[in-house]
Design an enzyme around this catalytic site. Structure first.
Site, PDB file in Angstrom:
ATOM      1  CE  LYS A 284      -9.441 -22.292 -38.646  1.00  0.00           C
ATOM      2  NZ  LYS A 284      -8.797 -21.933 -37.367  1.00  0.00           N
TER       3      LYS A 284
ATOM      4  CB  SER B  37      -7.407 -25.420 -36.613  1.00  0.00           C
ATOM      5  OG  SER B  37      -7.894 -24.155 -36.158  1.00  0.00           O
TER       6      SER B  37
ATOM      7  CB  SER C  53      -5.933 -22.148 -34.669  1.00  0.00           C
ATOM      8  OG  SER C  53      -6.160 -23.327 -33.931  1.00  0.00           O
TER       9      SER C  53
END
Length: 447
Positions: A78, A152, A176
């Site tokens: 990420k 996210s 997330s």
């Protein structure tokens, strides 16, 4: 010829250790799949083609190859976690395009275990929202590309669900990991506080943000979690009988849970009861103030992360979010609301071992330019579809999203498992039972 793209991390690592395939062959095949599919999915901001192949060769040359738990396994990271030599843009035009000097501790552990970093995945700006789009791209759900992958950790989830990598690293500040995992039919675990190295941003949203795995099987989630936590999580036999509370109620007042998600929970509860667990309906005593605690903590975390960035380069929704949160930073940092929430919920978890809930309230919003839309519209869209995850960041307790059933569109549905601190192994064991009793299709049929 054996195809390695779409295989599990455990299968790949075993084959590499036994020298049935080389790390370069595995990585090259996944890079080819990324090249084929990512224009449709939008998972990656950066693909490290040459660097990943070089890393794969380094893994192949290691003297300890036969002992590496993730030998030759491609992994995506990420884009808010430092990868040596790559910039960390956090989904924004306001962040510096400066290569990191060193790996984050979690990336270092993955590499030490033999994993190969193939790329950095898209996130919404400063990882604020539960949809992933912005100046670096839009991440779509591989099961239904008209819908957002979630956020996210949307890019990481999309990459795994599309079979572009077998596992990916994400993190979870208000859901997330669990939100995109639920959208994309993946297994994830948000560890409890202090179990996996955090250090994700300035203060980790006051200690709420945790790094964790995204995978297509419980076995892979356990394997990656073991590496991240630097501990051996032994696979249980599923013989422990637990007290399971089943709740269909949204923690956030005024948000209803749609029928597919309540049906998934009821069906999962039935299977667990049939497996010998003591299952009963029971709602945690969520306070009415939970919505206020969630929004103040959420916005305050963004305010801290936005400090020092040029506001002219931030999207309007981010600027507003940070501006609202500025007034709450000191109050949130004191932590009284979160401690009160923990004290309120502790008796419930003294009575129950595991809480089973819907992972989401409804399917994810349509993919689109949410970063160009107003702040209130974004907050309402996020709150209405993902109200189930924030309490467990506020408490700092472990929680999982596990695929279970399908939505009317054919996209995956999911349930959430929650437990008291230190119960990560128990959650993985129960998720393993659900997978055995109700298997799911691991990757989206994208070709």
């Amino acid at each position: 010829m054996t195809s390695w793209a779409g295989r599990t991390a455990a299968e790949i690592a075993a084959a590499v250790r036994e020298k049935k395939v080389t790390p370069r062959e595995v990585v090259a095949e996944h890079l080819a799949r990324i090249e084929l599919l990512d224009k449709r999915v939008g998972a990656f901001r950066v693909v490290r083609t040459e660097a990943a192949l070089a890393e794969a060769d380094e893994v192949a040359a290691r003297a300890d190859l036969a002992e590496l738990p993730l030998a030759g396994v491609p992994v995506a990271i990420k884009d808010n976690v430092a990868v040596r030599g790559e910039s960390n843009r956090v989904g924004s035009a306001a962040t510096p395009d400066t290569p990191a000097d060193a790996d984050h501790a979690t990336v270092a552990r993955l590499r030490a275990a033999g994993a190969v970093v193939v790329g950095l995945t898209n996130v919404p700006e400063l990882c604020v929202f539960g949809t992933t789009e912005g100046v670096h791209g839009t991440s779509r759900n591989p099961w239904d590309t008209t819908r957002t992958a979630g956020g996210s950790s949307g890019g990481s989830a999309a990459a795994v669900a599309a079979g572009m990598v077998p596992i990916a690293l994400g993190n979870d500040g208000m859901g997330s990991l669990r939100i995109p995992a639920a959208n994309c039919g993946l297994v994830t675990i948000k560890p409890g506080f202090g179990v996996v190295p955090a250090g994700i941003s300035d203060g980790d949203w006051f200690g709420m943000s945790e790094n964790g795995p995204l995978a297509t099987t419980v076995e892979d989630a356990r394997l990656m979690y073991s590496v991240l936590a630097d501990t051996d999580v032994v696979r249980g036999e599923g013989t422990a009988k637990r007290k399971v509370a089943v709740s269909l109620r949204s923690p956030l007042a005024g948000v209803a849970v749609s029928k597919p998600y309540t049906a998934a929970v009821k069906a999962a509860a039935g299977l667990l009861a049939g497996a010998g667990h003591e299952v009963r309906r029971a709602d945690p005593p969520y306070p009415l103030s939970l919505s206020v605690t969630a929004i103040t903590t959420w916005t305050a975390g963004t305010s801290v992360d936005a400090q020092g960035l040029d506001p002219r380069k931030l999207a309007r929704r981010t600027r507003v979010h940070a501006a609202i949160g500025r007034r709450f930073v000191d109050k949130v940092r004191a932590g009284k609301s979160r401690e009160q929430l923990r004290r309120r919920l502790e008796p419930f978890f003294a009575e129950h071992d595991v809480l089973l809930t819907p992972a989401l309230a409804r399917r994810s919003p349509k993919a689109g330019p949410w970063h160009e839309r107003g702040w209130l519209r974004n907050v309402l869209a996020n709150s209405n579809y993902s109200p189930m995850t924030p309490p467990w960041n506020l408490t700092g307790w472990p929680a999982m999203s596990v695929p279970f059933g399908t939505l009317p569109s054919g996209a995956p549905c999911a349930v959430q498992l929650v437990a008291r601190p230190g119960s990560e192994a128990a959650l993985l064991e129960m998720a393993d039972q659900l997978e055995k009793l109700h298997p799911w299709q691991r990757t989206a049929p994208l070709g």
